[in-house]
Structures are given as C-alpha cells and as structure tokens.
Design a protein around this motif. Structure first.
Motif, mmCIF file in Angstrom:
data_model
loop_
_atom_site.group_PDB
_atom_site.id
_atom_site.type_symbol
_atom_site.label_atom_id
_atom_site.label_comp_id
_atom_site.label_asym_id
_atom_site.label_seq_id
_atom_site.Cartn_x
_atom_site.Cartn_y
_atom_site.Cartn_z
ATOM 1 N N ASP A 132 10.318 -48.382 -0.439
ATOM 2 C CA ASP A 132 11.346 -47.400 -0.827
ATOM 3 C C ASP A 132 12.214 -47.950 -1.956
ATOM 4 O O ASP A 132 12.516 -47.242 -2.920
ATOM 5 C CB ASP A 132 12.231 -47.031 0.368
ATOM 6 N N ALA A 133 12.598 -49.217 -1.856
ATOM 7 C CA ALA A 133 13.425 -49.834 -2.893
ATOM 8 C C ALA A 133 12.661 -49.916 -4.212
ATOM 9 O O ALA A 133 13.217 -49.653 -5.281
ATOM 10 C CB ALA A 133 13.865 -51.227 -2.448
ATOM 11 N N LEU A 134 11.386 -50.263 -4.146
ATOM 12 C CA LEU A 134 10.565 -50.337 -5.357
ATOM 13 C C LEU A 134 10.393 -48.960 -5.991
ATOM 14 O O LEU A 134 10.451 -48.814 -7.218
ATOM 15 C CB LEU A 134 9.201 -50.943 -5.039
ATOM 16 N N GLU A 135 10.211 -47.947 -5.153
ATOM 17 C CA GLU A 135 10.054 -46.584 -5.661
ATOM 18 C C GLU A 135 11.350 -46.080 -6.298
ATOM 19 O O GLU A 135 11.322 -45.452 -7.362
ATOM 20 C CB GLU A 135 9.617 -45.647 -4.536
ATOM 21 N N GLU A 136 12.480 -46.359 -5.673
ATOM 22 C CA GLU A 136 13.778 -45.937 -6.219
ATOM 23 C C GLU A 136 14.013 -46.522 -7.601
ATOM 24 O O GLU A 136 14.666 -45.905 -8.442
ATOM 25 C CB GLU A 136 14.914 -46.385 -5.289
ATOM 26 N N VAL B 203 7.077 -48.519 -8.465
ATOM 27 C CA VAL B 203 5.840 -47.996 -7.874
ATOM 28 C C VAL B 203 5.977 -46.494 -7.749
ATOM 29 O O VAL B 203 7.081 -45.952 -7.664
ATOM 30 C CB VAL B 203 5.528 -48.615 -6.480
ATOM 31 N N GLY B 204 4.832 -45.827 -7.741
ATOM 32 C CA GLY B 204 4.831 -44.385 -7.587
ATOM 33 C C GLY B 204 5.071 -43.989 -6.138
ATOM 34 O O GLY B 204 5.140 -44.836 -5.245
ATOM 35 N N PRO B 205 5.194 -42.690 -5.902
ATOM 36 C CA PRO B 205 5.452 -42.204 -4.545
ATOM 37 C C PRO B 205 4.243 -42.372 -3.630
ATOM 38 O O PRO B 205 3.113 -42.546 -4.095
ATOM 39 C CB PRO B 205 5.766 -40.728 -4.762
ATOM 40 N N ALA B 206 4.508 -42.319 -2.347
ATOM 41 C CA ALA B 206 3.445 -42.389 -1.351
ATOM 42 C C ALA B 206 2.548 -41.167 -1.474
ATOM 43 O O ALA B 206 3.003 -40.076 -1.806
ATOM 44 C CB ALA B 206 4.038 -42.461 0.049
ATOM 45 N N ASP B 207 1.261 -41.381 -1.227
ATOM 46 C CA ASP B 207 0.290 -40.285 -1.263
ATOM 47 C C ASP B 207 -0.672 -40.476 -0.095
ATOM 48 O O ASP B 207 -1.797 -40.941 -0.274
ATOM 49 C CB ASP B 207 -0.451 -40.281 -2.596
ATOM 50 N N GLY B 208 -0.170 -40.166 1.092
ATOM 51 C CA GLY B 208 -0.995 -40.340 2.284
ATOM 52 C C GLY B 208 -1.334 -41.804 2.506
ATOM 53 O O GLY B 208 -0.468 -42.663 2.448
ATOM 54 N N SER B 209 -2.619 -42.081 2.711
ATOM 55 C CA SER B 209 -3.040 -43.460 2.972
ATOM 56 C C SER B 209 -3.432 -44.200 1.697
ATOM 57 O O SER B 209 -3.822 -45.366 1.757
ATOM 58 C CB SER B 209 -4.221 -43.460 3.942
ATOM 59 N N LYS B 210 -3.299 -43.562 0.548
ATOM 60 C CA LYS B 210 -3.629 -44.215 -0.719
ATOM 61 C C LYS B 210 -2.548 -45.228 -1.081
ATOM 62 O O LYS B 210 -1.384 -45.083 -0.726
ATOM 63 C CB LYS B 210 -3.736 -43.192 -1.847
ATOM 64 N N ALA B 211 -2.936 -46.231 -1.840
ATOM 65 C CA ALA B 211 -1.988 -47.245 -2.298
ATOM 66 C C ALA B 211 -1.020 -46.635 -3.303
ATOM 67 O O ALA B 211 -1.360 -45.690 -4.017
ATOM 68 C CB ALA B 211 -2.740 -48.397 -2.948
ATOM 69 N N HIS B 212 0.184 -47.178 -3.349
ATOM 70 C CA HIS B 212 1.161 -46.756 -4.350
ATOM 71 C C HIS B 212 0.684 -47.216 -5.723
ATOM 72 O O HIS B 212 0.181 -48.335 -5.869
ATOM 73 C CB HIS B 212 2.527 -47.397 -4.083
ATOM 74 N N GLU B 213 0.853 -46.391 -6.739
ATOM 75 C CA GLU B 213 0.527 -46.801 -8.096
ATOM 76 C C GLU B 213 1.637 -47.715 -8.608
ATOM 77 O O GLU B 213 2.822 -47.414 -8.460
ATOM 78 C CB GLU B 213 0.424 -45.577 -9.011
#
Length: 55
Positions: free
Chosen positions: A12-16, A20-30
């Motif tokens: 969450d901190a990295l996304e903020e 990193v990109g947002p969560a997309d189910g079970s896929k890794a964050h970009e």
C-alpha cells in the motif's frame, strides 16, 4: 527491535508513492520505478517508513 510490517501495508505504501501499480487479483504488481532510480527510491522509503519500521 523493529516491528513486523505486513506485505499488504508495504505494498500500500509503495502504491501510494507511485512505485508499484495497483493490485490486479492474483497477478503481481507492476513495478513503476525507473531504471537507475533505485537508490533514490530506497532513501525515500527509509525516510518515510522508518518510523513504521522502528515501531
């Protein structure tokens, strides 16, 4: 002793911060960090998350 931080809190901190990109189910964050910016990113994270990691 450093407090344990959950992966979800860290992501969450990295996304903020746009690292990193947002969560997309079970896929890794970009990962959105430009090549060569790793030291700057680590320095910023240590400064921002230091209090959280220190507990």
């Amino acid at each position: 002793m450093a407090r344990s931080i959950s992966a979800a809190v860290l992501l969450d901190a990295l996304e903020e911060r746009g690292l990193v990109g947002p969560a997309d189910g079970s896929k890794a964050h970009e990962v959105l960090v430009p090549i060569g910016a790793d030291e700057d990113v680590l320095r910023e994270l240590r400064a921002d998350l230091g209090p959280v990691l220190q507990g």
